[in-house]
Design a protein around this motif. Structure first.
Motif, PDB file in Angstrom:
ATOM      1  N   ALA A  59      -6.713   9.638  10.986  1.00 30.53           N
ATOM      2  CA  ALA A  59      -5.419   9.691  10.935  1.00 30.53           C
ATOM      3  C   ALA A  59      -4.724   7.815  10.272  1.00 30.53           C
ATOM      4  O   ALA A  59      -3.871   7.377  10.024  1.00 30.53           O
ATOM      5  CB  ALA A  59      -4.871   9.751  11.836  1.00 30.53           C
ATOM      6  N   ALA A  60      -5.567   6.967  11.105  1.00 30.41           N
ATOM      7  CA  ALA A  60      -5.651   5.618  10.406  1.00 30.41           C
ATOM      8  C   ALA A  60      -5.647   5.390   9.340  1.00 30.41           C
ATOM      9  O   ALA A  60      -5.033   4.362   8.860  1.00 30.41           O
ATOM     10  CB  ALA A  60      -6.011   5.504  11.472  1.00 30.41           C
ATOM     11  N   ARG A  61      -6.277   5.626   9.009  1.00 28.25           N
ATOM     12  CA  ARG A  61      -6.478   5.688   7.305  1.00 28.25           C
ATOM     13  C   ARG A  61      -5.693   6.306   6.413  1.00 28.25           C
ATOM     14  O   ARG A  61      -5.296   5.698   5.516  1.00 28.25           O
ATOM     15  CB  ARG A  61      -7.932   6.767   7.351  1.00 28.25           C
ATOM     16  N   VAL A  62      -5.094   7.137   6.535  1.00 26.09           N
ATOM     17  CA  VAL A  62      -4.177   7.890   5.345  1.00 26.09           C
ATOM     18  C   VAL A  62      -3.200   6.946   6.094  1.00 26.09           C
ATOM     19  O   VAL A  62      -1.877   6.211   5.177  1.00 26.09           O
ATOM     20  CB  VAL A  62      -3.980   9.468   5.782  1.00 26.09           C
ATOM     21  N   VAL A  63      -1.900   6.273   7.271  1.00 30.63           N
ATOM     22  CA  VAL A  63      -1.245   5.666   7.670  1.00 30.63           C
ATOM     23  C   VAL A  63      -1.173   4.492   6.540  1.00 30.63           C
ATOM     24  O   VAL A  63       0.020   4.724   5.709  1.00 30.63           O
ATOM     25  CB  VAL A  63      -0.901   5.648   8.473  1.00 30.63           C
TER      26      VAL A  63
ATOM     27  N   ALA B  14      -3.569   3.703   4.252  1.00 33.25           N
ATOM     28  CA  ALA B  14      -3.064   4.147   2.849  1.00 33.25           C
ATOM     29  C   ALA B  14      -1.345   4.231   2.577  1.00 33.25           C
ATOM     30  O   ALA B  14      -1.179   3.896   1.949  1.00 33.25           O
ATOM     31  CB  ALA B  14      -3.868   5.594   1.910  1.00 33.25           C
ATOM     32  N   GLY B  15      -0.914   4.804   2.955  1.00 39.81           N
ATOM     33  CA  GLY B  15       0.622   5.498   2.781  1.00 39.81           C
ATOM     34  C   GLY B  15       1.347   4.647   2.330  1.00 39.81           C
ATOM     35  O   GLY B  15       1.914   3.614   1.746  1.00 39.81           O
TER      36      GLY B  15
ATOM     37  N   ALA C 264       0.382   2.579  -0.696  1.00 41.87           N
ATOM     38  CA  ALA C 264       0.970   2.923  -1.230  1.00 41.87           C
ATOM     39  C   ALA C 264       2.724   2.729  -1.861  1.00 41.87           C
ATOM     40  O   ALA C 264       2.864   3.089  -2.292  1.00 41.87           O
ATOM     41  CB  ALA C 264       0.658   4.382  -1.851  1.00 41.87           C
ATOM     42  N   GLY C 265       2.943   2.259  -0.252  1.00 43.42           N
ATOM     43  CA  GLY C 265       4.413   2.322  -0.454  1.00 43.42           C
ATOM     44  C   GLY C 265       5.273   3.705   0.118  1.00 43.42           C
ATOM     45  O   GLY C 265       5.726   4.179  -0.576  1.00 43.42           O
ATOM     46  N   GLU C 266       4.148   4.611   0.299  1.00 42.37           N
ATOM     47  CA  GLU C 266       4.793   6.365   0.650  1.00 42.37           C
ATOM     48  C   GLU C 266       4.598   5.607   2.491  1.00 42.37           C
ATOM     49  O   GLU C 266       3.748   5.553   2.923  1.00 42.37           O
ATOM     50  CB  GLU C 266       2.995   7.277   0.007  1.00 42.37           C
TER      51      GLU C 266
ATOM     52  N   THR D  82      -0.902   7.748  -2.003  1.00 48.75           N
ATOM     53  CA  THR D  82      -1.793   7.731  -0.882  1.00 48.75           C
ATOM     54  C   THR D  82      -3.588   8.299  -0.584  1.00 48.75           C
ATOM     55  O   THR D  82      -4.148   7.405  -0.281  1.00 48.75           O
ATOM     56  CB  THR D  82      -1.357   8.831   0.326  1.00 48.75           C
ATOM     57  N   LEU D  83      -3.913   9.394  -1.567  1.00 52.67           N
ATOM     58  CA  LEU D  83      -4.552   9.975  -1.763  1.00 52.67           C
ATOM     59  C   LEU D  83      -5.488   9.292  -2.293  1.00 52.67           C
ATOM     60  O   LEU D  83      -6.873   8.572  -2.050  1.00 52.67           O
ATOM     61  CB  LEU D  83      -4.631  11.772  -2.188  1.00 52.67           C
ATOM     62  N   VAL D  84      -4.790   8.200  -3.397  1.00 53.63           N
ATOM     63  CA  VAL D  84      -5.818   7.140  -3.774  1.00 53.63           C
ATOM     64  C   VAL D  84      -6.267   6.215  -3.428  1.00 53.63           C
ATOM     65  O   VAL D  84      -7.137   5.804  -2.888  1.00 53.63           O
ATOM     66  CB  VAL D  84      -5.607   6.880  -5.222  1.00 53.63           C
ATOM     67  N   GLU D  85      -5.397   5.407  -2.790  1.00 56.93           N
ATOM     68  CA  GLU D  85      -5.906   4.504  -1.420  1.00 56.93           C
ATOM     69  C   GLU D  85      -6.474   4.928  -0.342  1.00 56.93           C
ATOM     70  O   GLU D  85      -7.595   4.134  -0.249  1.00 56.93           O
ATOM     71  CB  GLU D  85      -4.304   4.045  -1.022  1.00 56.93           C
TER      72      GLU D  85
END
Length: 458
Positions: free
Chosen positions: A361-365, A367-368, A371-373, A449-452
């Motif tokens: 979860a922390a990685r997704v946040v 990454a967002g 990425a600016g998402e 986000t997925l790329v990051e």
């Protein structure tokens, strides 16, 4: 094939040049910290536009890049073909470039084509370093653009076979990236009951799009699963007519996954990635699945159907079990325009994040943020688990209650303990009006986000 001109997929991005000096006869813009981010005013002398960068945060520079491109395209009805912008050493070149690449995006099916801005020249004293940054930005912007293209394509063209063929085409030639397309006969043989049930009402048969990227030496393996409903009538639980035309974008999750793995491979990131997109059209006919049906998914779990308009979780369930058993990933992320409840909860600019693993979860946040998402973590409330249990089957598809939560709890039944994140992008996947680097229509949300996220594992 289309009988009228479709925009190219992927769309062509504007060219971004990086230099340390101006080019004569090319219109000039200048960044202005005294103007609000995204505000554009007429300049004076050699400077045609002043573009506001506000406080100079990353989002401000993205807004500035998008605003500049829009201003150049609309200038007195005579769109500029090339523009140059003068930047100081403090400029955030990456975010300005990202805003410019995405802010001028257009997708229109028309016999007439209006030429837009073709070249943006960034004039900066840090030209050598900026060029390296811009190269990566181009790939991230290309991912968001491809996701927009796929989601915007009208559904009289975009059925499951078209989506599968297009995915296969756009990844062809990317080093290390391989596409395998599974047809309806294979899906039936393997027991993909959810995909076959949802796709049974359409004359266009379903597909499973399987994309694999396996670089040498990769130590981690990420599985991405994207909802690929190429049009959603709601099935027998039919949707209201108002707003149904937007359901061409109901495969925005699948589009983000396809676009992301293409960018991951193009960038050569050192992480193994598998992407699955179960593609189907949820239509109305004598072959449609019904409320009250019991469906057996890949792997054997049975689902009691409550509402045929909750079709996304039906196809994702098959793909999640297949992907986990077949590829044994270290982590799984699914992306879907899944529930209207998330639009109510978080609005139209923030994605909902459910996760069984705090690190993921922390990685997704993170990454967002890169990425600016924007993502907001939502709870997997255990007090609603019993609502997902079925009476006629193992689980119930749409039990009511907090819709985003129960949908996530339903999907959790199919992930078998693997670290898993569910991204509900029902709100930010499409836009009605422009803002920042977003234009009306599909936004491409989640692709970057997925790329990051993949980069964080590499």
């Amino acid at each position: 094939m289309a009988r009228f001109p479709l925009p190219s997929v992927p769309s062509r991005l504007i060219d971004i040049e990086v230099a340390d000096s101006r080019r004569r006869s090319t219109p000039v813009a200048a960044a202005d910290p005294d103007l609000q981010a995204g505000e554009v005013r007429e300049g004076h002398g050699e400077v045609r536009w002043l573009v506001g960068v506000g406080a100079g945060a990353a989002k401000d520079w993205r807004a500035a890049g998008a605003a500049l491109v829009r201003a150049a395209q609309a200038d007195d009805g005579k769109p500029a073909r090339a523009v140059q912008v003068e930047l100081g050493a403090e400029a955030n070149v990456a975010e300005l470039a990202m805003g410019a690449l995405l802010g001028g995006y257009r997708f229109k099916v028309s016999a007439e084509t209006t030429p837009g801005l073709q070249t943006l020249r960034l004039v900066t004293p840090e030209a050598a370093a900026a060029e390296q940054v811009v190269e990566r930005v181009r790939e991230l912007a290309a991912a968001a653009t491809l996701a927009r293209d796929l989601a915007n394509t009208p559904s009289n063209i975009k059925n499951p076979p078209w989506l599968a063929e297009t995915a296969e085409r756009v990844v062809a030639g990317v080093p290390g990236l391989r596409a395998t397309i599974r047809d309806e006969a294979w899906l039936a043989e393997q027991g993909f009951g959810g995909v076959l049930a949802v796709g049974g009402g359409s004359a266009s048969p379903p597909r499973l799009i399987e994309l694999t990227y396996r670089p040498r030496g990769a130590g981690r393996h990420l599985l991405l699963v994207g909802k690929g409903i190429t049009f959603d009538t709601g099935g027998l639980s039919i949707k209201p007519a108002e707003g149904m035309h937007l359901m061409r974008t109901d495969m925005a999750g699948g589009a983000a996954v396809i676009a992301a793995i293409r960018a991951i491979a193009t960038l050569g990131l050192g992480v193994r990635v598998t992407a699955l997109v179960p593609a189907a059209e949820n239509h109305v006919s004598g072959g449609s699945y019904r409320p009250g049906d019991v469906v057996r998914h890949y792997g054997g779990i049975t689902t009691e159907v409550s509402n045929t308009d909750a079709e996304g979780r039906m196809v994702l369930a098959d793909a999640l079990v297949y992907g986990i058993r077949r590829f044994r990933p270290d982590a799984v992320v699914d992306v879907a325009t899944l529930t209207g409840a998330m639009k109510v909860s978080l609005g139209l600019r923030t994605g909902g994040l459910f996760a069984t693993d705090d690190e993921l979860a922390a990685r997704v946040v993170a990454a967002g943020e890169q990425a600016g998402e924007a993502w907001w973590r939502m709870p997997l409330l255990e007090e609603h688990v019993d609502a997902v249990r079925g009476e006629l089957a193992d689980v119930r598809q749409a039990p009511g209650g907090p819709g985003g939560v129960t949908a996530a709890l339903f999907l959790r039944e199919f992930v078998d303990g693997v670290p898993w994140a569910h991204l509900d992008i029902a709100g930010p996947a499409r836009a009605e009006k422009p803002y920042a680097d977003v234009v009306p229509g599909a936004t491409g949300f989640a692709a970057r986000t997925l790329v990051e996220l993949a980069a964080s594992y590499a």
